[in-house]
Design an enzyme around this catalytic site. Structure first.
Site, PDB file in Angstrom:
ATOM      1  N   GLY A 109      69.782  43.355   4.769  1.00 58.00           N
ATOM      2  CA  GLY A 109      71.076  43.962   5.054  1.00 58.00           C
ATOM      3  C   GLY A 109      72.191  43.023   4.638  1.00 58.00           C
ATOM      4  CD  GLN A 121      76.491  39.213   5.980  1.00 55.34           C
ATOM      5  OE1 GLN A 121      76.042  40.346   5.864  1.00 55.34           O
ATOM      6  NE2 GLN A 121      75.726  38.163   6.220  1.00 55.34           N
ATOM      7  CG  LEU A 170      71.298  37.398   3.833  1.00 53.69           C
ATOM      8  CD1 LEU A 170      71.609  38.382   2.719  1.00 53.69           C
ATOM      9  CD2 LEU A 170      70.118  36.523   3.452  1.00 53.69           C
ATOM     10  CG  HIS A 225      72.670  41.635  12.083  1.00 54.76           C
ATOM     11  ND1 HIS A 225      72.144  40.463  12.573  1.00 54.76           N
ATOM     12  CD2 HIS A 225      73.392  41.280  10.987  1.00 54.76           C
ATOM     13  CE1 HIS A 225      72.548  39.445  11.824  1.00 54.76           C
ATOM     14  NE2 HIS A 225      73.300  39.911  10.844  1.00 54.76           N
ATOM     15  CD  GLU A 226      73.860  43.788   7.961  1.00 54.63           C
ATOM     16  OE1 GLU A 226      74.982  43.328   7.652  1.00 54.63           O
ATOM     17  OE2 GLU A 226      72.825  43.103   7.933  1.00 54.63           O
ATOM     18  CG  HIS A 236      78.043  41.000   9.671  1.00 59.35           C
ATOM     19  ND1 HIS A 236      78.406  39.683   9.734  1.00 59.35           N
ATOM     20  CD2 HIS A 236      76.699  41.003   9.493  1.00 59.35           C
ATOM     21  CE1 HIS A 236      77.328  38.916   9.599  1.00 59.35           C
ATOM     22  NE2 HIS A 236      76.277  39.691   9.459  1.00 59.35           N
TER      23      HIS A 236
HETATM   24 NI    NI Z   1      74.289  39.103   9.199  1.00 53.73          NI
END
Ligand code: NI
Length: 177
Positions: A45, A50, A88, A129-130, A133
């Site tokens: 993902g 990011q 990441l 999780h995404e 973000h």
């Molecule tokens: Ni992440």
């Protein structure tokens, strides 16, 4: 074109991202670049912040099919499950995070069509999780304060641009996102 993945400590990761208003060529290029970036990093993902773009958009590919989520929202979340996660933007760090086990999410795809997905397991975790973000929330915000203190040095190393894994090919985490 592969883009640089921001590390923990870089400001765009903490910003609230803005909704996508139009799906245009620029956005399609961004998505293409993000897929390239995500696959090269062996992630499942990747969220736009990011790569330094504060738009409400993320990608997920847990191995079944690549999915693009534009302006996503979670409309239902049930259960509870703790599992290890990576990110990441935190190379080499893995921490156990508790989240709802199942979610129903809605989003728009690259053709501008709305869709709904019912997810559990890794996909449910990745979506949450995404989506975090996009609100400037990072997975280390969801572990205990005591644990965060324990890994303070690791977090400092990551913020300094280091990876905790000297060999990034080793032990590639399925759940890195
Ligand atoms: Ni992440």
């Amino acid at each position: 074109m592969k883009r640089r993945i921001l590390h923990f400590g870089e400001e765009p990761l903490r910003e609230e991202s803005k909704p996508v208003t139009t799906v245009n060529d620029e956005l399609r290029v961004l998505v293409k670049d993000m897929f390239e970036t995500m696959y090269q990093a062996n992630g499942v993902g990747l969220a736009a912040p990011q790569v330094g773009v504060n738009l409400r958009l993320f990608l997920i590919d847990t191995g079944n099919a690549p999915m693009v989520f534009i302006n996503p929202e979670i409309v239902k979340a049930t259960g509870k499950e703790a599992a290890e996660e990576g990110c990441l933007s935190f190379p080499g760090l893995r921490e156990k995070v508790e989240r709802p086990a199942r979610v129903v999410a809605r989003a728009t795809d690259l053709d501008g069509n709305g869709f709904e997905v019912q997810a559990e397991g890794l996909l449910a975790r990745a979506i949450q999780h995404e989506l975090d973000h996009l609100d400037g929330i990072l997975f280390v915000d969801r572990i205990s304060k005591a644990r965060r203190l324990q890994i303070k040095r690791d977090l400092e190393r990551i913020a300094a641009g280091e990876s905790l894994e000297p060999d990034e090919d080793l032990d590639q985490a399925e759940e890195e996102s």
